[in-house]
Design an enzyme around this catalytic site. Structure first.
Site, PDB file in Angstrom:
ATOM      1  N   GLY A 240     -21.923  -7.439  -7.309  1.00  0.00           N
ATOM      2  CA  GLY A 240     -23.043  -7.675  -6.402  1.00  0.00           C
ATOM      3  C   GLY A 240     -23.035  -8.962  -5.611  1.00  0.00           C
ATOM      4  O   GLY A 240     -23.850  -9.125  -4.699  1.00  0.00           O
ATOM      5  N   GLU A 275     -17.879  -6.620 -12.608  1.00  0.00           N
ATOM      6  CA  GLU A 275     -17.427  -5.542 -11.712  1.00  0.00           C
ATOM      7  C   GLU A 275     -17.535  -5.987 -10.251  1.00  0.00           C
ATOM      8  O   GLU A 275     -18.260  -5.375  -9.467  1.00  0.00           O
ATOM      9  CB  GLU A 275     -18.299  -4.298 -11.921  1.00  0.00           C
ATOM     10  CG  GLU A 275     -18.325  -3.771 -13.341  1.00  0.00           C
ATOM     11  CD  GLU A 275     -19.383  -2.682 -13.548  1.00  0.00           C
ATOM     12  OE1 GLU A 275     -20.286  -2.514 -12.694  1.00  0.00           O
ATOM     13  OE2 GLU A 275     -19.307  -1.999 -14.583  1.00  0.00           O
ATOM     14  N   PRO A 276     -16.809  -7.034  -9.855  1.00  0.00           N
ATOM     15  CA  PRO A 276     -16.914  -7.485  -8.469  1.00  0.00           C
ATOM     16  C   PRO A 276     -16.210  -6.518  -7.531  1.00  0.00           C
ATOM     17  O   PRO A 276     -15.170  -5.965  -7.874  1.00  0.00           O
ATOM     18  CB  PRO A 276     -16.187  -8.835  -8.483  1.00  0.00           C
ATOM     19  CG  PRO A 276     -15.153  -8.676  -9.560  1.00  0.00           C
ATOM     20  CD  PRO A 276     -15.794  -7.799 -10.616  1.00  0.00           C
ATOM     21  N   GLY A 277     -16.784  -6.311  -6.366  1.00  0.00           N
ATOM     22  CA  GLY A 277     -16.138  -5.482  -5.350  1.00  0.00           C
ATOM     23  C   GLY A 277     -16.012  -6.272  -4.070  1.00  0.00           C
ATOM     24  O   GLY A 277     -14.985  -6.888  -3.769  1.00  0.00           O
ATOM     25  N   ARG A 278     -17.120  -6.315  -3.337  1.00  0.00           N
ATOM     26  CA  ARG A 278     -17.158  -6.948  -2.025  1.00  0.00           C
ATOM     27  C   ARG A 278     -16.598  -8.372  -2.019  1.00  0.00           C
ATOM     28  O   ARG A 278     -15.852  -8.748  -1.118  1.00  0.00           O
ATOM     29  CB  ARG A 278     -18.630  -6.982  -1.581  1.00  0.00           C
ATOM     30  CG  ARG A 278     -18.864  -7.379  -0.146  1.00  0.00           C
ATOM     31  CD  ARG A 278     -20.373  -7.554   0.087  1.00  0.00           C
ATOM     32  NE  ARG A 278     -21.162  -6.430  -0.339  1.00  0.00           N
ATOM     33  CZ  ARG A 278     -21.489  -5.383   0.434  1.00  0.00           C
ATOM     34  NH1 ARG A 278     -21.106  -5.348   1.679  1.00  0.00           N
ATOM     35  NH2 ARG A 278     -22.215  -4.401  -0.047  1.00  0.00           N
ATOM     36  N   ARG A 314     -20.602   0.494   8.353  1.00  0.00           N
ATOM     37  CA  ARG A 314     -21.634  -0.432   7.866  1.00  0.00           C
ATOM     38  C   ARG A 314     -22.699  -0.794   8.908  1.00  0.00           C
ATOM     39  O   ARG A 314     -23.885  -0.798   8.574  1.00  0.00           O
ATOM     40  CB  ARG A 314     -20.998  -1.687   7.268  1.00  0.00           C
ATOM     41  CG  ARG A 314     -20.093  -1.377   6.050  1.00  0.00           C
ATOM     42  CD  ARG A 314     -19.648  -2.625   5.314  1.00  0.00           C
ATOM     43  NE  ARG A 314     -20.767  -3.333   4.748  1.00  0.00           N
ATOM     44  CZ  ARG A 314     -21.359  -4.384   5.283  1.00  0.00           C
ATOM     45  NH1 ARG A 314     -20.899  -4.920   6.389  1.00  0.00           N
ATOM     46  NH2 ARG A 314     -22.394  -4.916   4.706  1.00  0.00           N
ATOM     47  N   TYR A 318     -26.150   0.270   7.508  1.00  0.00           N
ATOM     48  CA  TYR A 318     -26.960  -0.798   6.907  1.00  0.00           C
ATOM     49  C   TYR A 318     -27.394  -1.850   7.929  1.00  0.00           C
ATOM     50  O   TYR A 318     -27.781  -2.953   7.533  1.00  0.00           O
ATOM     51  CB  TYR A 318     -26.159  -1.548   5.832  1.00  0.00           C
ATOM     52  CG  TYR A 318     -25.388  -0.727   4.847  1.00  0.00           C
ATOM     53  CD1 TYR A 318     -26.029   0.135   3.957  1.00  0.00           C
ATOM     54  CD2 TYR A 318     -24.003  -0.836   4.761  1.00  0.00           C
ATOM     55  CE1 TYR A 318     -25.310   0.860   3.025  1.00  0.00           C
ATOM     56  CE2 TYR A 318     -23.266  -0.115   3.832  1.00  0.00           C
ATOM     57  CZ  TYR A 318     -23.930   0.725   2.961  1.00  0.00           C
ATOM     58  OH  TYR A 318     -23.214   1.429   2.045  1.00  0.00           O
ATOM     59  N   CYS A 343     -20.256   9.817  20.027  1.00  0.00           N
ATOM     60  CA  CYS A 343     -21.421  10.237  20.801  1.00  0.00           C
ATOM     61  C   CYS A 343     -22.705  10.144  19.997  1.00  0.00           C
ATOM     62  O   CYS A 343     -23.326  11.150  19.650  1.00  0.00           O
ATOM     63  CB  CYS A 343     -21.189  11.642  21.336  1.00  0.00           C
ATOM     64  SG  CYS A 343     -19.859  11.589  22.545  1.00  0.00           S
ATOM     65  N   GLU A 344     -23.074   8.942  19.660  1.00  0.00           N
ATOM     66  CA  GLU A 344     -24.328   8.630  18.977  1.00  0.00           C
ATOM     67  C   GLU A 344     -24.705   7.225  19.393  1.00  0.00           C
ATOM     68  O   GLU A 344     -23.850   6.335  19.402  1.00  0.00           O
ATOM     69  CB  GLU A 344     -24.136   8.583  17.454  1.00  0.00           C
ATOM     70  CG  GLU A 344     -23.685   9.865  16.844  1.00  0.00           C
ATOM     71  CD  GLU A 344     -24.516  10.258  15.630  1.00  0.00           C
ATOM     72  OE1 GLU A 344     -25.603   9.681  15.437  1.00  0.00           O
ATOM     73  OE2 GLU A 344     -24.054  11.138  14.918  1.00  0.00           O
TER      74      GLU A 344
END
Ligand code: PLP
Length: 420
Positions: A240, A275-278, A314, A318, A343-344
């Site tokens: 986190g 549990e590091p990710g980012r 992302r 987010y 196309c959005e």
């Protein structure tokens, strides 16, 4: 710190000019720096060096590329997985089954059996019935599954709603008040060795206060369960920790986080798992893109790049910020919107951003794209699946190929009943 920087006016990844990768591999393409990955792995490990017993399990969902996993496996990291697909990647990268932790609120029964069969090191149980199922499958295989119970501590991590996981209305973990009873029932089951607790309250966390509060709550539970005669030998503190997507917004360093953990957990006498990710992969990757057009806009020009929301989700998902920099900046600035070809209207990376001046055909990067980048890519609008490259000093390799629409079309079938 990362290894993406200007040299003689050209953005390099380590010693490789990004112009070379764009020419030889094409764009868009993710570019990872091995040296940055290793540095982040070591900084994280060093930050925890004062703790007596530590296991680090990289959260594969942040970046499941095999080459990335191989770097981290060589650094001694295990893996935190949320599917059997991720388990296969962890094993293929050279990680030992015993160093794998299986998290996630929706592990299927088939996945539980496969993971037991592979001998993974720990199941993080999210609900009582899951624990009962694991125990039953383990007994049928003549095994005992090591497990911990994931607690929902009901604290607000103060992050984006879509990446908060520790509030009582979130889907994760068991409510902390019910944990002692659930734990006691699970600990009585043959086939299941309950060994501790887990939590993970959210991602891109900038404020250590809520994490500390959550850890303290879990610490209370450790003592309570131990007093009740349970063998509590590990606590999985999750991941986190945030990363700086914007240069002037700096998250707490791993070292500060490590000091906080040491303070809160000093009397726990357990193996601490992380549990590091980012924080490991975020700044170790950029998304390299080419400007297709600079379209005059009513308010401001639109810089239309060849990367889109299907390559980097992302910002659309987010409202996330990614710094945008020219690969060969000319020293001028412009105020512009940045968007992709999809196309959005949601396919917009930035609005009214002060950026390096760019024109059609220029190369640019989105920074801090190593986490939750390529792994969330899709082929929406029948675009190619974005490739990935890893740089190591003055060399680079393609570590995931561009999957072209032809290959995607070849995997589809028009049934016979549509041919008459
Ligand atoms: C997503 C996740 C992580 C990693 O989160 P980061 O913010 O990337 O560090 C760790 N543990 C669990 C259970 C997760 O779901």
């Amino acid at each position: 710190m990362d290894h993406f920087s200007l040299r003689d006016g050209v953005m390099h990844a380590e010693d490789v000019p990004l112009t070379r990768i764009a020419e030889e591999v094409g764009t868009p393409v993710y570019v990872y720096s091995r040296a940055t990955l290793e540095r982040h792995a070591r900084v994280f490990r060093d930050a925890l060096s004062a703790l007596p017993r530590v296991h680090i399990a990289f959260a594969i969902k942040a970046n499941p590329n095999l080459a990335v996993l191989r770097v981290l496996s060589r650094e001694g990291f295990g893996a935190d997985i949320v599917s059997v697909g991720e388990m296969k990647r962890a094993l293929a990268s050279g990680m030992a089954p015993a160093d794998i932790v299986f998290s996630g609120v929706g592990k299927t029964r088939d996945e539980l059996r496969e993971a037991l069969d592979a001998g993974i090191g720990q199941f993080n149980i999210e609900l009582e019935e899951e624990g009962v199922a694991i125990a039953e499958f383990a007994r049928a295989m003549g095994k005992t599954a090591t497990a911990v119970l994931r607690i929902n501590p009901d604290v607000d991590a103060g992050t984006h709603a879509k990446i908060s996981t520790g509030l009582k209305e979130n889907k994760f973990g068991v409510p902390i008040d019910e944990a002692p009873e659930i734990y006691t029932r699970l600990a009585a089951l043959d086939g299941l060795a309950m060994r501790g607790l887990a939590l993970h309250i959210g991602s891109q966390i900038f404020d250590l206060e809520p994490i500390e509060q959550a850890f303290a709550k879990v610490g209370g539970l450790v003592m309570q369960l131990r007093a009740a005669g349970h063998q509590i030998e590990r606590v999985d503190l999750g991941g986190g920790l945030g990363v700086p997507y914007e240069r002037d917004k700096v998250p707490p360093s791993p070292a500060i986080y490590g000091e906080m953990v040491a303070r809160v957990t000093k009397d726990w006498d357990v193996t601490l798992m992380f549990e590091p990710g980012r924080v490991i992969v975020g700044n170790a990757g950029v998304l390299l893109t080419r400007v297709i057009w600079v379209k005059p806009g009513v308010v401001r020009p639109y810089v239309i790049v060849d990367a889109a929301m299907n390559d980097l989700a992302r910002p659309a998902m987010y409202d996330a910020w990614h710094d945008f920099e020219a690969v060969e900046p000319i020293g001028e600035r412009m105020l512009a919107n940045i968007a992709g070809p999809v196309c959005e209207s949601g396919d917009t990376f930035a609005m009214g951003r002060d950026i390096d001046a760019v024109k059609a055909d220029d190369l640019a990067i989105f920074r801090t794209a190593g986490a939750y980048g390529a792994t969330m890519a899709s082929t929406y609008n029948s675009r190619a699946l974005v490739p990935e490259v890893m740089v190591d000093g003055d060399q680079y390799a393609i570590v995931a190929e561009r999957v072209l629409p032809d290959a995607l079309i070849a995997a589809e079938h028009v049934p016979n009943f549509l041919n008459d």
